[in-house]
Design a protein around this motif. Sequence first.
Motif, PDB file in Angstrom:
ATOM      1  N   SER A   1     -14.377  -1.441 -18.263  1.00  0.00           N
ATOM      2  CA  SER A   1     -14.622  -2.670 -19.010  1.00  0.00           C
ATOM      3  C   SER A   1     -13.913  -3.856 -18.363  1.00  0.00           C
ATOM      4  O   SER A   1     -12.851  -3.714 -17.764  1.00  0.00           O
ATOM      5  N   ARG A   2     -14.529  -5.007 -18.515  1.00  0.00           N
ATOM      6  CA  ARG A   2     -13.862  -6.238 -18.131  1.00  0.00           C
ATOM      7  C   ARG A   2     -12.858  -6.570 -19.225  1.00  0.00           C
ATOM      8  O   ARG A   2     -13.074  -6.303 -20.411  1.00  0.00           O
ATOM      9  N   CYS A   3     -11.718  -7.155 -18.835  1.00  0.00           N
ATOM     10  CA  CYS A   3     -10.683  -7.415 -19.830  1.00  0.00           C
ATOM     11  C   CYS A   3      -9.867  -8.637 -19.456  1.00  0.00           C
ATOM     12  O   CYS A   3      -9.928  -9.144 -18.335  1.00  0.00           O
ATOM     13  N   GLU A   4      -9.090  -9.086 -20.413  1.00  0.00           N
ATOM     14  CA  GLU A   4      -8.120 -10.149 -20.205  1.00  0.00           C
ATOM     15  C   GLU A   4      -6.781  -9.662 -20.746  1.00  0.00           C
ATOM     16  O   GLU A   4      -6.703  -9.133 -21.854  1.00  0.00           O
ATOM     17  N   VAL A   5      -5.744  -9.824 -19.951  1.00  0.00           N
ATOM     18  CA  VAL A   5      -4.400  -9.371 -20.324  1.00  0.00           C
ATOM     19  C   VAL A   5      -3.567 -10.594 -20.691  1.00  0.00           C
ATOM     20  O   VAL A   5      -3.428 -11.523 -19.900  1.00  0.00           O
ATOM     21  N   ARG A   6      -3.010 -10.560 -21.897  1.00  0.00           N
ATOM     22  CA  ARG A   6      -2.149 -11.649 -22.363  1.00  0.00           C
ATOM     23  C   ARG A   6      -0.767 -11.085 -22.698  1.00  0.00           C
ATOM     24  O   ARG A   6      -0.485 -10.765 -23.844  1.00  0.00           O
ATOM     25  N   ALA A   7       0.053 -10.943 -21.688  1.00  0.00           N
ATOM     26  CA  ALA A   7       1.408 -10.427 -21.875  1.00  0.00           C
ATOM     27  C   ALA A   7       2.364 -11.580 -22.146  1.00  0.00           C
ATOM     28  O   ALA A   7       2.153 -12.709 -21.694  1.00  0.00           O
ATOM     29  N   ALA A   8       3.415 -11.300 -22.885  1.00  0.00           N
ATOM     30  CA  ALA A   8       4.391 -12.331 -23.240  1.00  0.00           C
ATOM     31  C   ALA A   8       5.016 -12.932 -21.987  1.00  0.00           C
ATOM     32  O   ALA A   8       5.425 -12.215 -21.073  1.00  0.00           O
ATOM     33  N   GLY A   9       5.077 -14.246 -21.952  1.00  0.00           N
ATOM     34  CA  GLY A   9       5.696 -14.938 -20.834  1.00  0.00           C
ATOM     35  C   GLY A   9       4.836 -15.053 -19.597  1.00  0.00           C
ATOM     36  O   GLY A   9       5.312 -15.496 -18.550  1.00  0.00           O
ATOM     37  N   GLN A  10       3.563 -14.642 -19.675  1.00  0.00           N
ATOM     38  CA  GLN A  10       2.672 -14.703 -18.523  1.00  0.00           C
ATOM     39  C   GLN A  10       1.383 -15.418 -18.905  1.00  0.00           C
ATOM     40  O   GLN A  10       0.957 -15.379 -20.064  1.00  0.00           O
ATOM     41  N   SER A  11       0.773 -16.045 -17.929  1.00  0.00           N
ATOM     42  CA  SER A  11      -0.530 -16.664 -18.171  1.00  0.00           C
ATOM     43  C   SER A  11      -1.591 -15.575 -18.274  1.00  0.00           C
ATOM     44  O   SER A  11      -1.406 -14.470 -17.757  1.00  0.00           O
ATOM     45  N   PRO A  12      -2.707 -15.824 -18.954  1.00  0.00           N
ATOM     46  CA  PRO A  12      -3.776 -14.823 -19.072  1.00  0.00           C
ATOM     47  C   PRO A  12      -4.266 -14.374 -17.699  1.00  0.00           C
ATOM     48  O   PRO A  12      -4.411 -15.180 -16.782  1.00  0.00           O
ATOM     49  N   ARG A  13      -4.509 -13.063 -17.571  1.00  0.00           N
ATOM     50  CA  ARG A  13      -4.974 -12.504 -16.303  1.00  0.00           C
ATOM     51  C   ARG A  13      -6.197 -11.634 -16.568  1.00  0.00           C
ATOM     52  O   ARG A  13      -6.190 -10.816 -17.485  1.00  0.00           O
ATOM     53  N   ARG A  14      -7.206 -11.806 -15.736  1.00  0.00           N
ATOM     54  CA  ARG A  14      -8.449 -11.066 -15.921  1.00  0.00           C
ATOM     55  C   ARG A  14      -8.577  -9.951 -14.886  1.00  0.00           C
ATOM     56  O   ARG A  14      -8.061 -10.035 -13.783  1.00  0.00           O
ATOM     57  N   GLY A  15      -9.277  -8.911 -15.304  1.00  0.00           N
ATOM     58  CA  GLY A  15      -9.478  -7.806 -14.399  1.00  0.00           C
ATOM     59  C   GLY A  15     -10.386  -6.755 -14.986  1.00  0.00           C
ATOM     60  O   GLY A  15     -11.116  -7.019 -15.949  1.00  0.00           O
ATOM     61  N   THR A  16     -10.328  -5.551 -14.413  1.00  0.00           N
ATOM     62  CA  THR A  16     -11.170  -4.441 -14.839  1.00  0.00           C
ATOM     63  C   THR A  16     -10.286  -3.259 -15.230  1.00  0.00           C
ATOM     64  O   THR A  16      -9.332  -2.925 -14.526  1.00  0.00           O
ATOM     65  N   VAL A  17     -10.615  -2.648 -16.374  1.00  0.00           N
ATOM     66  CA  VAL A  17      -9.865  -1.481 -16.841  1.00  0.00           C
ATOM     67  C   VAL A  17     -10.185  -0.295 -15.936  1.00  0.00           C
ATOM     68  O   VAL A  17     -11.336   0.092 -15.774  1.00  0.00           O
ATOM     69  N   MET A  18      -9.133   0.300 -15.351  1.00  0.00           N
ATOM     70  CA  MET A  18      -9.312   1.403 -14.418  1.00  0.00           C
ATOM     71  C   MET A  18      -8.723   2.724 -14.927  1.00  0.00           C
ATOM     72  O   MET A  18      -9.082   3.800 -14.443  1.00  0.00           O
ATOM     73  N   TYR A  19      -7.816   2.631 -15.902  1.00  0.00           N
ATOM     74  CA  TYR A  19      -7.182   3.858 -16.406  1.00  0.00           C
ATOM     75  C   TYR A  19      -6.762   3.635 -17.849  1.00  0.00           C
ATOM     76  O   TYR A  19      -6.256   2.561 -18.215  1.00  0.00           O
ATOM     77  N   VAL A  20      -6.949   4.675 -18.682  1.00  0.00           N
ATOM     78  CA  VAL A  20      -6.505   4.648 -20.072  1.00  0.00           C
ATOM     79  C   VAL A  20      -5.890   6.003 -20.399  1.00  0.00           C
ATOM     80  O   VAL A  20      -6.525   7.042 -20.222  1.00  0.00           O
ATOM     81  N   GLY A  21      -4.637   6.008 -20.846  1.00  0.00           N
ATOM     82  CA  GLY A  21      -4.036   7.281 -21.227  1.00  0.00           C
ATOM     83  C   GLY A  21      -2.534   7.329 -21.048  1.00  0.00           C
ATOM     84  O   GLY A  21      -1.875   6.302 -20.858  1.00  0.00           O
ATOM     85  N   LEU A  22      -2.007   8.532 -21.112  1.00  0.00           N
ATOM     86  CA  LEU A  22      -0.574   8.764 -20.942  1.00  0.00           C
ATOM     87  C   LEU A  22      -0.210   8.744 -19.455  1.00  0.00           C
ATOM     88  O   LEU A  22      -1.069   8.962 -18.600  1.00  0.00           O
ATOM     89  N   THR A  23       1.061   8.480 -19.165  1.00  0.00           N
ATOM     90  CA  THR A  23       1.536   8.454 -17.779  1.00  0.00           C
ATOM     91  C   THR A  23       2.828   9.257 -17.657  1.00  0.00           C
ATOM     92  O   THR A  23       3.440   9.620 -18.660  1.00  0.00           O
ATOM     93  N   ASP A  24       3.221   9.490 -16.418  1.00  0.00           N
ATOM     94  CA  ASP A  24       4.475  10.202 -16.174  1.00  0.00           C
ATOM     95  C   ASP A  24       5.678   9.265 -16.080  1.00  0.00           C
ATOM     96  O   ASP A  24       6.820   9.710 -16.210  1.00  0.00           O
ATOM     97  N   PHE A  25       5.434   7.974 -15.829  1.00  0.00           N
ATOM     98  CA  PHE A  25       6.557   7.078 -15.573  1.00  0.00           C
ATOM     99  C   PHE A  25       7.192   6.526 -16.845  1.00  0.00           C
ATOM    100  O   PHE A  25       8.369   6.172 -16.846  1.00  0.00           O
ATOM    101  N   LYS A  26       6.422   6.449 -17.947  1.00  0.00           N
ATOM    102  CA  LYS A  26       6.974   5.992 -19.225  1.00  0.00           C
ATOM    103  C   LYS A  26       6.169   6.600 -20.361  1.00  0.00           C
ATOM    104  O   LYS A  26       4.989   6.906 -20.194  1.00  0.00           O
TER     105      LYS A  26
END
Length: 244
Positions: free
Chosen positions: A163-188
Motif C-alpha cells: 500500500s501507498r502510505c504517509e508516515v507522520r512521526a513526532a518531530g518529523q515532516s510527513p514522509r511518503r512511501g510504500t509499505v514493504m513489511y508488516v509484523g513482528l521483528t527481532d530488533f524490538k
Amino acid sequence: MEVTGVSAPTVTVFISSSLNTFRSEKRYSRSLTIAEFKCKLELLVGSPASCMELELYGVDDKFYSKLDQEDALLGSYPVDDGCRIHVIDHSGARLGEYEDVSQVEKYTISQEAYDQRQDTVRSFLKRSKLGRYNEEERAQQEAEAAQRLAEEKAQASSIPVGSRCEVRAAGQSPRRGTVMYVGLTDFKPGYWIGVRYDEPLGKNDGSVNGKRYFECQAKYGAFVKPAVVTVGDFPEEDYGLDEI
C-alpha cells in the motif's frame, strides 16, 4: 636546577609505575611529606610504601630528580602540573601482577545459598515486594503490555503490504512511501511497519542487525509503529534529495 616557590596548594601530576602499564592523572596537596605521599600511592600502584623509589620527570618527560627525602614536602621539589612521578617497586613484584584479575580468587555462592541470606538486595526486594517480586504490579505491567500488543496488531492488520502510505512521526515532516513489511521483528518488541520511502529519508536498506525484512536502497528504508502510518492514495513526491 633552581627550585622556585609556587602558591598553588595542590598539583596535578601523572603517576606511572614499574608494576603497571598505565598512567594515572591525580591531584595532590603540595603540603604532603614524601612519606605521606608514598602511603597515598600504595592503593594506586600496589607497591608498599617502604618498597618505593620515586623519580620526578618534567612536563617534557625529562628526568628531574629523585624524591628521596621522606620528611621533605612534595612542594619543596620542582613538581608542577603535568609532571610525572614514576614509582619504582623494590618488593619483588612483577610487571602487570596487579593488573591480571584472572589470577584473583573470586568468591562464588550458589543461587540456593544466596536466596537464604537475609542481607542481600534480592532479600530486601522480596520483603518489600518491589520490582519483579511485586506480583500485583508485575501482573498489571504484563496486562498493559499485552493490551498494547493487541492494539498494535489490530492497527497493523489494516495496513496491507504494497500500500501507498504517509508516515507522520513526532518531530518529523510527513514522509511518503510504500509499505514493504508488516509484523513482528527481532530488533524490538511489538508490531512494526517497514516502509520504503520515495526519497532517501530512512535509516536502512530494509535490514536491521543483519536480518533482512524487505529490499530497498540504502537510506530509503525505515521501521515505524502502525499508529503513525496512514494508508491511502499518496502519489510520489519529488523532494529533489537525489540531486543533493
